[in-house]
Design a protein around this motif. Structure first.
Motif, PDB file in Angstrom:
ATOM      1  N   ARG A 141       0.817  -1.210   0.000  1.00 42.18           N
ATOM      2  CA  ARG A 141       0.000   0.000   0.000  1.00 42.18           C
ATOM      3  C   ARG A 141       0.851   1.262   0.000  1.00 42.18           C
ATOM      4  O   ARG A 141       0.377   2.328  -0.368  1.00 42.18           O
ATOM      5  CB  ARG A 141      -0.933  -0.002   1.209  1.00 42.18           C
ATOM      6  N   TYR A 142       2.118   1.157   0.445  1.00 41.75           N
ATOM      7  CA  TYR A 142       2.985   2.326   0.529  1.00 41.75           C
ATOM      8  C   TYR A 142       4.327   2.039  -0.135  1.00 41.75           C
ATOM      9  O   TYR A 142       4.719   0.878  -0.294  1.00 41.75           O
ATOM     10  CB  TYR A 142       3.212   2.734   1.994  1.00 41.75           C
ATOM     11  N   ARG A 204       5.905   7.204   2.800  1.00 36.34           N
ATOM     12  CA  ARG A 204       4.472   7.041   3.043  1.00 36.34           C
ATOM     13  C   ARG A 204       3.637   7.400   1.824  1.00 36.34           C
ATOM     14  O   ARG A 204       2.432   7.665   1.937  1.00 36.34           O
ATOM     15  CB  ARG A 204       4.040   7.898   4.231  1.00 36.34           C
ATOM     16  N   THR A 205       4.234   7.390   0.642  1.00 38.08           N
ATOM     17  CA  THR A 205       3.489   7.659  -0.580  1.00 38.08           C
ATOM     18  C   THR A 205       2.650   6.436  -0.947  1.00 38.08           C
ATOM     19  O   THR A 205       3.152   5.316  -0.971  1.00 38.08           O
ATOM     20  CB  THR A 205       4.449   8.000  -1.732  1.00 38.08           C
ATOM     21  N   ARG A 206       1.376   6.661  -1.235  1.00 37.49           N
ATOM     22  CA  ARG A 206       0.507   5.554  -1.598  1.00 37.49           C
ATOM     23  C   ARG A 206       0.870   5.028  -2.979  1.00 37.49           C
ATOM     24  O   ARG A 206       1.115   5.792  -3.921  1.00 37.49           O
ATOM     25  CB  ARG A 206      -0.956   5.990  -1.597  1.00 37.49           C
ATOM     26  N   ARG A 207       0.887   3.712  -3.113  1.00 33.96           N
ATOM     27  CA  ARG A 207       1.140   3.059  -4.384  1.00 33.96           C
ATOM     28  C   ARG A 207      -0.179   2.648  -5.021  1.00 33.96           C
ATOM     29  O   ARG A 207      -1.200   2.541  -4.367  1.00 33.96           O
ATOM     30  CB  ARG A 207       2.023   1.828  -4.178  1.00 33.96           C
TER      31      ARG A 207
END
Length: 285
Positions: A141-142, A204-207
Motif C-alpha cells: 500500500r505504501y 508514506r506515498t501511496r502506491r
C-alpha cells in the motif's frame, strides 16, 4: 581530468558506487512491482469484495465500517446514533465468510454491545480479522524507503570521497590546487548527490492509486442504499474516545505577606501550606 585520475580514479569509483546503490534500489522496486502488478491485474479481472476493497483503499477501519454497513443493509445488525452495534435477534447468518465471522462476534458479545473501533483490535473479532486478511490483495500500500537509502548513500559517498581526496592529498585544479579545499567541496557534492533522492517516492506515498480508487468505488457502491443517519453513526463509532484526564487538585493560594498567619506564625500552618507569610523566615523580632 588529471585530478580524477590520481590515486587510481578514486573519484570515479566512489561515484560508481553511488550509482550502484541507486541501481540496486531500482531493480528491487521493479522486481517487487512485478508481483504487485500481477495481483492487481488478477483482482481487476476476477473482482474484489467490498470489505476487502475498503481495506485496500482506506485501511482496516474503513473495512470495519463497510462490513457493519453491509450487515445493516441485510438486517443482521442495528446501529444506534452513537455508533453502537447490536445484533438483531433471529437474523439469518450471512453467507459471506468474512461477514459471518463479524456477525458471530457481534452476536456473542450480547449485552456488552459493540463499538466500531473494537472490531479492529478486540479479541472477540479475531476470526473476522483472520478471514479478512486471507482475502485482502497482497499488494504493497505504501512505497519503500528508497529516498532515505538514497540520502544516506549520498551522504556516505560525499563524505568518503572528500576524506579520500583529503587524505591522499589530491589537488583541486578548480579551486587553486590546495588539497585542504576538499573540506569545502563536501557540502556542494553532498547537495548535488542528494538531488538524486528526489527521483524516489517518499516512504508514506501511496502506491497503485488507480487501483485504490477503483477499490473505493466498489466499497461505495456496495453501501449505496445505506441511510445517511447510519453513515454518520458509523463514522462516529470509528473513533476511540480519549481516556479521561486525571483530576488535579487546585493548589491553595498563598496568603499575602502582610496578612497575619493564624496560629501565631511558623514555617507552615496546620493545613500543610508551605507559604512563608506572617512569621516565616523574614518575620519575628
Amino acid at each position: 581530468m588529471g585530478w580524477v585520475a590520481d590515486e587510481g580514479l578514486f573519484a570515479v569509483w566512489w561515484l560508481l558506487g553511488f550509482a550502484a546503490v541507486n541501481g540496486v534500489l531500482g531493480c528491487r522496486c521493479l522486481i517487487r512491482g512485478w508481483g504487485d502488478r500481477a495481483t492487481v491485474r488478477r483482482v481487476q479481472r476476477d473482482g474484489i469484495g467490498p470489505v476487502e476493497a475498503a481495506w485496500q483503499a482506506d485501511g482496516e477501519r474503513a473495512a470495519a465500517r463497510t462490513a457493519v454497513g453491509l450487515l445493516t443493509l441485510r438486517g443482521a445488525v442495528e446501529v444506534s446514533k452513537k455508533g453502537v452495534v447490536t445484533a438483531v435477534p433471529d437474523a439469518p447468518e450471512p453467507a459471506d465468510p468474512v461477514l459471518s465471522a463479524l456477525f458471530d462476534g457481534i452476536r456473542l458479545r450480547g449485552a456488552r454491545k459493540t463499538r466500531l473501533y473494537e472490531i479492529v483490535d478486540a479479541d472477540d473479532f479475531e476470526e473476522y480479522r483472520v478471514r479478512l486478511a486471507r482475502r485482502v490483495p497482497d499488494v504493497r500500500r505504501y512505497a519503500e524507503p528508497g529516498r532515505v537509502v538514497a540520502l544516506f548513500a549520498a551522504c556516505g559517498v560525499s563524505l568518503g570521497l572528500t576524506a579520500h581526496g583529503l587524505g591522499a592529498g589530491v589537488r583541486l585544479p578548480f579551486l587553486g590546487g590546495d588539497p585542504a579545499l576538499w573540506v569545502v567541496v563536501w557540502w556542494p557534492l553532498w547537495g548535488l548527490l542528494a538531488l538524486c533522492a528526489a527521483a524516489w517516492p517518499a516512504e508514506r506515498t501511496r502506491r497503485w492509486r488507480r487501483f485504490n480508487r477503483s477499490c473505493r468505488r466498489v466499497a461505495d457502491a456496495a453501501l449505496e442504499g445505506l441511510p445517511g443517519r447510519t453513515r454518520v453513526a458509523l463514522r462516529k463509532g470509528a473513533l476511540r474516545p480519549a481516556p479521561p484526564r486525571p483530576r488535579q487538585e487546585r493548589k491553595r493560594s498563598r496568603p499575602k505577606r502582610d496578612a497575619p498567619t493564624p496560629g501565631g506564625g511558623g514555617w507552615a500552618d496546620d493545613s500543610g501550606t508551605d507559604s512563608y507569610g506572617g512569621g516565616g523566615c523574614g518575620g519575628g523580632d
